[in-house]
Design a protein around this motif. Structure first.
Motif, short mmCIF file in Angstrom:
data_model
loop_
_atom_site.label_atom_id
_atom_site.label_comp_id
_atom_site.label_asym_id
_atom_site.label_seq_id
_atom_site.Cartn_x
_atom_site.Cartn_y
_atom_site.Cartn_z
N ILE A 33 0.85 -1.19 0.00
CA ILE A 33 0.00 0.00 0.00
C ILE A 33 0.88 1.24 0.00
O ILE A 33 1.72 1.41 0.88
CB ILE A 33 -0.94 0.01 1.23
N GLU A 34 0.69 2.09 -1.00
CA GLU A 34 1.40 3.36 -1.07
C GLU A 34 0.50 4.45 -0.49
O GLU A 34 -0.65 4.60 -0.91
CB GLU A 34 1.77 3.71 -2.51
N ILE A 35 1.05 5.20 0.46
CA ILE A 35 0.28 6.23 1.16
C ILE A 35 0.90 7.59 0.84
O ILE A 35 2.11 7.77 0.98
CB ILE A 35 0.31 6.00 2.68
N THR A 36 0.07 8.52 0.42
CA THR A 36 0.53 9.88 0.14
C THR A 36 -0.37 10.87 0.87
O THR A 36 -1.58 10.67 0.96
CB THR A 36 0.49 10.19 -1.37
N PRO A 37 0.22 11.93 1.42
CA PRO A 37 -0.61 12.96 2.04
C PRO A 37 -1.35 13.76 0.97
O PRO A 37 -0.80 14.00 -0.12
CB PRO A 37 0.39 13.83 2.81
N THR A 38 -2.58 14.13 1.26
CA THR A 38 -3.38 14.97 0.36
C THR A 38 -3.87 16.18 1.13
O THR A 38 -3.66 16.28 2.34
CB THR A 38 -4.60 14.19 -0.20
N SER A 39 -4.54 17.08 0.46
CA SER A 39 -5.04 18.29 1.13
C SER A 39 -6.15 17.98 2.13
O SER A 39 -6.42 18.78 3.02
CB SER A 39 -5.55 19.29 0.09
N VAL A 40 -6.79 16.81 2.02
CA VAL A 40 -7.88 16.46 2.93
C VAL A 40 -7.59 15.22 3.78
O VAL A 40 -8.49 14.69 4.43
CB VAL A 40 -9.22 16.25 2.16
N PHE A 42 -5.23 11.52 3.54
CA PHE A 42 -4.23 10.64 2.93
C PHE A 42 -4.87 9.84 1.80
O PHE A 42 -6.03 9.46 1.88
CB PHE A 42 -3.67 9.66 3.98
N GLY A 43 -4.07 9.60 0.78
CA GLY A 43 -4.50 8.75 -0.33
C GLY A 43 -3.81 7.41 -0.21
O GLY A 43 -2.62 7.35 0.10
N LEU A 44 -4.55 6.34 -0.42
CA LEU A 44 -3.98 4.99 -0.37
C LEU A 44 -4.19 4.31 -1.70
O LEU A 44 -5.27 4.38 -2.28
CB LEU A 44 -4.67 4.16 0.73
N GLN A 45 -3.13 3.65 -2.17
CA GLN A 45 -3.20 2.93 -3.43
C GLN A 45 -2.64 1.53 -3.21
O GLN A 45 -1.57 1.36 -2.64
CB GLN A 45 -2.39 3.66 -4.48
N GLY A 46 -3.40 0.51 -3.63
CA GLY A 46 -2.93 -0.87 -3.53
C GLY A 46 -3.57 -1.66 -2.41
O GLY A 46 -3.28 -2.84 -2.23
N GLY A 47 -4.45 -1.05 -1.66
CA GLY A 47 -5.12 -1.74 -0.56
C GLY A 47 -5.73 -0.74 0.40
O GLY A 47 -5.74 0.46 0.14
N VAL A 48 -6.25 -1.24 1.50
CA VAL A 48 -6.84 -0.39 2.52
C VAL A 48 -6.25 -0.75 3.88
O VAL A 48 -5.74 -1.85 4.08
CB VAL A 48 -8.38 -0.51 2.57
N LEU A 49 -6.34 0.21 4.79
CA LEU A 49 -5.86 0.00 6.15
C LEU A 49 -7.02 0.21 7.12
O LEU A 49 -7.85 1.09 6.92
CB LEU A 49 -4.74 0.99 6.50
N PHE A 50 -7.05 -0.60 8.16
CA PHE A 50 -8.01 -0.46 9.23
C PHE A 50 -7.25 -0.34 10.55
O PHE A 50 -6.22 -0.98 10.73
CB PHE A 50 -8.91 -1.71 9.34
N LYS A 51 -7.78 0.46 11.47
CA LYS A 51 -7.18 0.54 12.79
C LYS A 51 -7.54 -0.73 13.55
O LYS A 51 -8.69 -1.15 13.58
CB LYS A 51 -7.70 1.76 13.53
N SER A 52 -6.53 -1.36 14.14
CA SER A 52 -6.78 -2.59 14.89
C SER A 52 -7.07 -2.26 16.35
O SER A 52 -6.91 -1.13 16.79
CB SER A 52 -5.57 -3.53 14.79
N SER A 53 -7.46 -3.26 17.10
CA SER A 53 -7.78 -3.07 18.51
C SER A 53 -6.54 -2.76 19.34
O SER A 53 -6.65 -2.33 20.48
CB SER A 53 -8.50 -4.31 19.05
N THR A 54 -5.35 -2.96 18.78
CA THR A 54 -4.10 -2.67 19.50
C THR A 54 -3.53 -1.31 19.11
O THR A 54 -2.35 -1.05 19.33
CB THR A 54 -3.05 -3.76 19.21
N ASP A 55 -4.34 -0.44 18.54
CA ASP A 55 -3.93 0.89 18.07
C ASP A 55 -2.83 0.83 17.02
O ASP A 55 -1.98 1.70 16.93
CB ASP A 55 -3.51 1.79 19.23
N ASN A 56 -2.82 -0.23 16.26
CA ASN A 56 -1.92 -0.36 15.12
C ASN A 56 -2.81 -0.41 13.89
O ASN A 56 -3.91 0.13 13.90
CB ASN A 56 -1.06 -1.61 15.27
#
Length: 77
Positions: A33-40, A42-56
């Motif tokens: 997953i490539e993450i880039t900052p945007t004006s609003v 972050f943009g993610l390309q190649g997948g998605v991220l979810f916050k886990s119960s361990t704050d990761n």
């Protein structure tokens, strides 16, 4: 999730993009997953991220996300 991404960019201020390599939390395939900052946020390309119960974070590949857009915190990577 935003806080986690902000910390990653604060730790690497010279980078305009951060690439995370992880396993999909559903199927176990390698997910890049490539993450880039945007004006609003972050943009993610190649997948998605979810916050886990361990704050990761947990990654999900595009195919699994398309099939099931929710995260199961009980699944193992």
């Amino acid at each position: 999730m935003i806080e986690i991404l902000k910390k990653k960019f604060e730790a690497n201020p010279e980078k305009s993009a951060i690439v995370l390599k992880d396993k999909c939390s559903d199927c176990g395939c390698e997910t890049i997953i490539e993450i880039t900052p945007t004006s609003v946020g972050f943009g993610l390309q190649g997948g998605v991220l979810f916050k886990s119960s361990t704050d990761n974070y947990m990654a999900k590949c595009p195919n699994c996300y398309e099939t099931n857009f929710k995260i199961d915190h009980n699944q193992k990577k």
